[in-house]
Motif scaffolding. Structure first.
Motif, mmCIF file in Angstrom:
data_model
loop_
_atom_site.group_PDB
_atom_site.id
_atom_site.type_symbol
_atom_site.label_atom_id
_atom_site.label_comp_id
_atom_site.label_asym_id
_atom_site.label_seq_id
_atom_site.Cartn_x
_atom_site.Cartn_y
_atom_site.Cartn_z
ATOM 1 N N LYS A 91 -35.765 -32.233 61.675
ATOM 2 C CA LYS A 91 -35.619 -32.276 63.131
ATOM 3 C C LYS A 91 -35.616 -33.722 63.616
ATOM 4 N N ALA A 92 -36.557 -34.524 63.119
ATOM 5 C CA ALA A 92 -36.635 -35.926 63.541
ATOM 6 C C ALA A 92 -35.390 -36.701 63.101
ATOM 7 N N SER A 93 -35.008 -36.576 61.845
ATOM 8 C CA SER A 93 -33.861 -37.325 61.322
ATOM 9 C C SER A 93 -32.541 -36.831 61.888
ATOM 10 N N GLY A 94 -32.455 -35.549 62.172
ATOM 11 C CA GLY A 94 -31.217 -34.982 62.710
ATOM 12 C C GLY A 94 -30.840 -35.530 64.063
ATOM 13 N N PHE A 97 -27.596 -37.492 64.413
ATOM 14 C CA PHE A 97 -26.334 -36.757 64.515
ATOM 15 C C PHE A 97 -26.162 -36.140 65.902
ATOM 16 N N VAL A 98 -27.266 -35.712 66.500
ATOM 17 C CA VAL A 98 -27.220 -35.193 67.869
ATOM 18 C C VAL A 98 -26.751 -36.291 68.815
ATOM 19 N N ARG A 99 -27.328 -37.492 68.673
ATOM 20 C CA ARG A 99 -26.897 -38.631 69.503
ATOM 21 C C ARG A 99 -25.423 -38.951 69.279
ATOM 22 N N ALA A 100 -24.982 -38.852 68.022
ATOM 23 C CA ALA A 100 -23.582 -39.169 67.710
ATOM 24 C C ALA A 100 -22.632 -38.173 68.365
ATOM 25 N N VAL A 101 -23.020 -36.903 68.429
ATOM 26 C CA VAL A 101 -22.197 -35.909 69.123
ATOM 27 C C VAL A 101 -22.155 -36.251 70.611
ATOM 28 N N GLU A 102 -23.308 -36.595 71.176
ATOM 29 C CA GLU A 102 -23.371 -36.948 72.599
ATOM 30 C C GLU A 102 -22.524 -38.178 72.925
ATOM 31 N N ARG A 103 -22.432 -39.137 71.986
ATOM 32 C CA ARG A 103 -21.627 -40.344 72.196
ATOM 33 C C ARG A 103 -20.151 -40.126 71.866
ATOM 34 N N GLY A 104 -19.811 -38.942 71.342
ATOM 35 C CA GLY A 104 -18.432 -38.665 70.981
ATOM 36 C C GLY A 104 -18.029 -39.186 69.606
ATOM 37 N N GLU A 105 -19.010 -39.611 68.805
ATOM 38 C CA GLU A 105 -18.710 -40.105 67.462
ATOM 39 C C GLU A 105 -18.509 -38.975 66.453
ATOM 40 N N ASP A 111 -23.237 -29.901 62.210
ATOM 41 C CA ASP A 111 -24.495 -29.333 61.729
ATOM 42 C C ASP A 111 -25.388 -30.450 61.169
ATOM 43 N N PRO A 112 -26.380 -30.927 61.924
ATOM 44 C CA PRO A 112 -27.227 -32.024 61.457
ATOM 45 C C PRO A 112 -27.955 -31.730 60.146
ATOM 46 N N GLU A 113 -28.475 -30.521 59.981
ATOM 47 C CA GLU A 113 -29.199 -30.207 58.744
ATOM 48 C C GLU A 113 -28.293 -30.307 57.529
ATOM 49 N N PHE A 114 -27.072 -29.803 57.648
ATOM 50 C CA PHE A 114 -26.125 -29.885 56.544
ATOM 51 C C PHE A 114 -25.830 -31.349 56.208
ATOM 52 N N LEU A 115 -25.602 -32.168 57.227
ATOM 53 C CA LEU A 115 -25.313 -33.581 56.975
ATOM 54 C C LEU A 115 -26.505 -34.293 56.343
ATOM 55 N N LEU A 116 -27.717 -33.931 56.724
ATOM 56 C CA LEU A 116 -28.895 -34.527 56.091
ATOM 57 C C LEU A 116 -28.973 -34.166 54.611
#
Length: 158
Positions: A91-94, A97-105, A111-116
């Motif tokens: 949750k903390a590390s994800g 990726f949440v910020r990156a979605v919000e910035r449009g990156e 799926d943050p967990e999958f990317l982790l």
């Protein structure tokens, strides 16, 4: 920059000291340190990979990883403890990726967990199975490969 089997000069932080690796050794009273916010997904991801590297260099973590092996009845207690640690860490590390979605990156639906899982796997295999050092060049290659794939399309859950 160090070679494939060389260590970089910036690998000097002592993971035995407080703050040296909050990735796996939380000495902050149960609170996980938030991941770096460099302003870019690539920067955040490389900083996260460096934190994972520091965690792997912590002597007790290195010994644990070499000894734990696959899930079994003999290691049930250990995996029960890890089962409490990983959800909070993910949750903390994800958040990167949440910020990156919000910035449009990254695209919506990422799926943050999958990317982790995807970013962590190469580090464990490269270091634990092959015995190669985790130099900055390797971390950057992992980050760039994962980012190229994540930007191409959202990960499918499942």
């Amino acid at each position: 920059m160090g070679g494939r089997h060389g260590q970089r000069a910036d690998d000097h932080r002592d993971p035995e000291q407080p703050g040296g690796s909050q990735h796996l050794d939380d000495r902050s009273g149960g609170r996980l340190a938030p991941p770096a916010d460099t302003g870019s997904l690539r920067g955040d991801l490389i900083e996260l990979l460096k934190e994972i590297r520091l965690g792997l260099r912590t002597p007790w973590v290195a010994a644990l990883l070499r000894e734990v092996g696959p899930r079994s009845a003999a290691s049930a207690d250990l995996y029960e403890l890890l089962g409490k640690f990983w959800p909070a860490r993910f949750k903390a590390s994800g958040a990167i990726f949440v910020r990156a979605v919000e910035r449009g990156e990254l695209p919506p639906g990422t799926d943050p967990e999958f990317l982790l899982e995807v970013i962590s796997g190469p580090l464990y295999f490269h270091w634990l199975m092959l015995g190669h050092p985790l130099d900055d060049a390797f971390l950057e290659r992992v980050a760039d490969l994962v980012l190229d794939g994540a930007r191409a399309r959202p990960a499918e859950q499942g």
